[in-house]
Each structure stands twice: as structure tokens, then as C-alpha cells.
Motif scaffolding. Structure first.
Motif, PDB file in Angstrom:
ATOM      1  N   CYS A 245       1.037  -1.074  -0.056  1.00 46.81           N
ATOM      2  CA  CYS A 245      -0.047  -0.009   0.040  1.00 46.81           C
ATOM      3  C   CYS A 245       0.636   1.376  -0.149  1.00 46.81           C
ATOM      4  O   CYS A 245       2.025   1.198   0.046  1.00 46.81           O
ATOM      5  CB  CYS A 245      -0.807  -0.057   1.266  1.00 46.81           C
ATOM      6  N   GLU A 247       1.741   3.107   2.337  1.00 46.42           N
ATOM      7  CA  GLU A 247       2.845   3.000   3.329  1.00 46.42           C
ATOM      8  C   GLU A 247       4.034   2.400   3.115  1.00 46.42           C
ATOM      9  O   GLU A 247       5.052   2.632   3.860  1.00 46.42           O
ATOM     10  CB  GLU A 247       2.190   2.597   4.734  1.00 46.42           C
ATOM     11  N   HIS A 252       0.387  -6.153   1.882  1.00 47.89           N
ATOM     12  CA  HIS A 252      -0.773  -6.810   2.437  1.00 47.89           C
ATOM     13  C   HIS A 252      -1.124  -8.068   1.598  1.00 47.89           C
ATOM     14  O   HIS A 252      -1.232  -7.909   0.528  1.00 47.89           O
ATOM     15  CB  HIS A 252      -1.985  -5.868   2.165  1.00 47.89           C
ATOM     16  N   CYS A 307      -2.757  -1.637   9.537  1.00 48.75           N
ATOM     17  CA  CYS A 307      -1.684  -0.851   8.894  1.00 48.75           C
ATOM     18  C   CYS A 307      -2.054   0.639   8.871  1.00 48.75           C
ATOM     19  O   CYS A 307      -3.468   0.910   9.036  1.00 48.75           O
ATOM     20  CB  CYS A 307      -1.550  -1.047   7.501  1.00 48.75           C
ATOM     21  N   CYS A 309      -2.681   2.775   6.801  1.00 45.81           N
ATOM     22  CA  CYS A 309      -3.606   2.927   5.696  1.00 45.81           C
ATOM     23  C   CYS A 309      -4.819   2.627   5.830  1.00 45.81           C
ATOM     24  O   CYS A 309      -5.862   2.944   5.452  1.00 45.81           O
ATOM     25  CB  CYS A 309      -3.121   2.014   4.171  1.00 45.81           C
TER      26      CYS A 309
HETATM   27 ZN    ZN Z   1      -1.456  -0.505   4.545  1.00 47.23          ZN
END
Ligand code: ZN
Ligand code: AMP
Length: 429
Positions: A245, A247, A252, A307, A309
Motif C-alpha cells: 500500500c 505506506e 498486504h 496498517c 492505511c
Molecule cells: Zn497498508
């Protein structure tokens, strides 16, 4: 922004309920496949997710032994697609998909690409191999699903790649990391400023082979873009298994589709949370060919917990190696045994051999040193020349990559004290 917030940010509790339901369905379905039927899978009962540990592992060799149709659990009428692992020329590992499997795979890939930022106004150039290999078609369908203009250039033909990137205003590329570095070498050699030449470019998706954080940075800085790590394997569909993602702190892994375990490859027991080990995956959505506890042989660890995100699916750390001896060169999987089998089959080749992997510029390169048979003379240039040509040709046919072949005198390759050192990996990637 999420493609499917409900599933991407699902609570652990709901996710586990979903996983249990899907696991029961998967085991029931899989037990109809000849391979799993022979293992007595239908006698295993699943009442809790932890019951997964009672089930047998599945390996690449198992898939080979079940070739051609032994892993399918639906009627052939339902099967619409076959894919295979890269680089396999012996008995391949094949994976079958129903229409629903293709649909689920497409959604998973679309979820990954959307997470990285891809939207329907984007122009996506897919520089990865199409065909039996899953990388090309996998991302192709996902990008089309988002609505991107999708350009299936496939790999190679650098000049055309660059022309298309410029003329069509490509904003995202999918590329194996070593080819991304090769592209940047070529661009540099042409004296082109990539940021001026390709102002629309925003993203690179790097997949199919291990690479370091330094390689990602190189690609990002050279093009002035964001690069994302994409992990997958044909046995688990291909790409779309795990993806970074924004980040960029682990990938993931989509736990609604894949049940994840990390095991110690020696004891086959689960490791403590967060510890490194071999990734083992059970498919939770697959209809035509579910796979139970597949030993990926890829070494990683799991980062648990949500996370930044907002997504709740666990993340796996960058793959750091393999628990078997598989090599990945230019995105192609190669086992040293394939090379040995070719060498053994050629009269005039002696006992010992060694494989060295080097980085030539930013390209991976393979050197195969082979001792000649003691009946041959190292001074018989004509014979040695044709022997070398034959070895090169047969190796290329087997591993799909052309190595440099160097012939040595008998005893010319140092013999290791313990286990023979067959592969020396000097790559800097
Ligand atoms: Zn994430
Ligand atoms: P294939 O089945 O031909 O797609 O090959 C899958 C294998 O490629 C995986 O098991 C990994 O060893 C490797 N691979 C794929 N993507 C990555 C990645 N992003 N990082 C490291 N290794 C990868």
C-alpha cells in the motif's frame, strides 16, 4: 480510498468467521480432486481455523505428481484457463481456473492496483510476459477492470517500450525489477532525461522476482515515481497475492482469499508471531483447483495488526530468500538440478560443474563452468568448441536463458569439503 472498504478494513473477528467458512468449503471441494482424495482429505473435519494444522502440506512436487489433471476438483466443463509456473520445461506445475476463479483473481489484482493509486484515467503499460506465465494476463485483467487503457507490450523491445511510454503518456508500468534497471540503463545511454521524456509516469509495479529496497529506490529516483512491490506465485493465481500500500511497510496479503501460515522449514512447525520462516498458503476462494497448505518455499515474516492505511489484512515483509535452491533469473525460475540433468546427458562433460550468477550492468547473467571428460584433451579446440555450443544450446532450451559456458580441465573446479557448492550468487540486485 479503498476499492472495497468493507473487505479491506474488515475486523479480525469477521475475517476469521469468513476464513473458517471458506476453509470448510475449500477442504470439502479439494477432497474431490484425485490427489487429495488419495490423501483421505474428506476424513478431516474443520471446526476451527487452527484445525488447518492437522491438514497435510502440498508441495511443487505434489503438483507435478498430480500432472496433468490430478488436482482438479470440478468437472472439466467448468475449467476455462490453465497457467504454469515460469521456467518449467520438464513436468510443469499447472494451475486451472474456473470462470469464477478468473473473476476472483481479477478483483484481487484490481484491489492491489487501486490500493497503489491506479484509477481509470491511467494508462497502464504491461511489460511482463503474457502466456502461460501469470504476470502478464494477471495484471492485464486487473488494470482493465479498473478501467485503465491497458497496453500489453509484454517484455523486451526496449525502443518500442520507450516510444509507447512517451507517445501514449503511460502513467503506470508493470515490470520485473531487473528489467526496470535495464530500462534505466538504456535511457541513460540515450542521454534522455526520464522525468522530462515521460512526465505522465507515476507508478511502477515491481514483481516476479526478489529485489531489495535499494533497487526500489533506484527505480523511484530515476523515473521520479512511486514503485510498489508485487508478490505472487502461479500456484496461488499469480500476482494479486500480496502488494504494497502507499505506506510501503510490508505487502498486504489478502486474507479473505489466502490463509497464511509461517513455518520453520526444518521442523514444519509454525513460528512465533513476527518470526521469519517459510510462507505457507491455503486458497480460500478457489473453485477449480483449491490448494491446501502450499509450501511456497519463500522466506518472509508477517506483520500483524492494522496498517496506517486503515487496511486490516496482515502484511508480509519483503521476501529474503527461499528454503529450497530455486534461482530466479530475469523473472524465470530455475532449479540447479535442471542444469545438472542437461550436463549429465551430454557425452564429453565430466563430473563437476558450477553455476555463477553475476550482475552485468543491471542485468542478471549466468556462467556455467563444466569440467570436460578425462578422455578429451583441453587442447582439442575443435571438439571443445562444438561441445560448448551444444551445452549452451541445450541449456537454453531447458532453462530459457542463455548462459556463458566455460569448459575446464578435469579437476579444474574446486571440490568443496562438505556439500558441493553448485551455485555462487554474486548478484548485487
Ligand atoms: Zn497498508
Ligand atoms: P511463478 O510461479 O513463476 O510466478 O514464480 C513465483 C515465485 O517468484 C515466488 O514463489 C517467489 O519466489 C518469486 N516472486 C514473485 N514475486 C516476488 C516478489 N515481489 N519478491 C520476491 N520474490 C517474488
Amino acid at each position: 480510498m479503498y476499492r472495497d472498504q468493507d473487505i479491506e478494513c474488515i475486523s479480525r473477528e469477521r475475517l476469521q468467521e469468513l476464513q473458517l467458512k471458506q476453509l470448510k468449503k475449500t477442504v470439502k471441494g479439494a477432497s474431490k480432486a484425485p490427489f487429495y482424495r488419495a490423501l483421505g482429505l474428506k476424513d478431516f473435519t474443520i471446526s476451527d481455523l487452527s484445525d488447518i494444522r492437522k491438514l497435510p502440506f502440498t508441495t511443487k512436487d505434489d503438483l507435478r505428481s498430480a500432472y496433468p489433471y490430478g488436482m482438479i476438483c470440478t468437472s472439466l466443463d467448468k475449467v476455462v484457463r490453465l497457467h504454469s509456473s515460469s521456467g518449467t520445461t520438464g513436468t510443469p506445475t499447472v494451475v486451472f481456473h474456473s470462470m469464477k476463479d478468473i473473476e476472483n483473481w481479477t478483483e484481487l489484482v484490481a484491489r492491489c492496483l487501486f490500493m497503489a493509486g491506479l484509477r481509470k484515467h491511467d494508462v497502464f503499460q504491461n511489460m511482463i510476459g503474457y502466456g502461460l506465465f501469470t504476470g502478464g494476463l494477471g495484471l492485464h485483467y486487473g488494470a482493465e477492470r479498473i478501467g485503465c487503457l491497458t497496453i500489453p507490450t509484454g517484455p523486451g523491445n526496449t525502443k518500442r517500450q520507450l516510444k509507447f511510454m512517451k507517445d501514449f503518456g503511460t502513467s503506470a508500468i508493470h515490470v520485473i525489477p531487473s528489467y526496470a534497471l535495464h530500462l534505466s540503463d538504456e535511457i541513460e545511454a540515450m542521454g534522455i532525461d526520464p522525468k522530462k521524456e515521460f512526465p505522465a509516469l507515476k507508478y511502477a509495479f515491481l514483481g516476479a522476482e526478489p529485489h531489495t529496497e535499494a533497487t526500489r529506490k533506484k527505480v523511484e529516483e530515476f523515473f521520479g515515481i512511486d514503485a510498489f512491490n508485487s508478490y505472487g506465485l502461479s500456484e496461488m493465481n499469480g500476482p494479486g497475492v500480496a502488494f504494497e500500500c502507499p505506506e510501503k511497510h510490508g505487502q498486504h496479503i489478502w486474507e479473505d482469499a489466502y490463509l497464511v501460515e509461517i513455518i520453520n522449514p526444518d521442523t514444519l512447525e509454525g513460528v512465533a508471531p513476527g518470526e521469519k520462516g517459510e510462507l505457507v498458503i491455503t486458497t480460500l476462494q478457489r473453485e477449480a483447483m483449491p490448494i491446501i497448505r502450499y509450501r511456497t518455499k519463500d522466506l518472509t515474516s508477517v506483520i500483524e495488526g492494522p496498517c496506517a492505511c486503515g487496511r486490516t489484512h496482515s502484511r508480509i515483509t519483503r521476501i529474503t530468500g527461499r528454503s529450497d535452491d530455486m534461482l530466479i533469473l530475469k523473472g524465470v525460475n530455475i532449479f540447479p538440478m535442471q542444469i545438472e540433468a542437461v550436463l549429465i546427458g551430454i557425452a564429453g562433460v565430466g563430473r563437476n560443474y558450477q553455476i555463477t550468477l553475476e550482475s552485468k550492468g543491471h542485468n542478471d547473467h549466468m556462467i556455467v563452468r563444466a569440467e570436460i571428460d578425462s578422455n578429451l584433451s583441453i587442447h582439442d579446440f575443435k571438439t571443445l568448441d562444438s561441445l560448448k555450443k551444444r551445452i549452451t544450446r541445450e541449456l537454453r532450451d531447458e532453462i530459457l536463458i542463455t548462459p556463458d559456458v566455460i569448459l575446464c580441465e578435469p579437476g579444474g573446479i574446486p571440490v568443496a569439503q562438505g556439500k558441493a557448492v553448485r551455485v555462487i550468487d554474486n548478484r548485487t540486485l
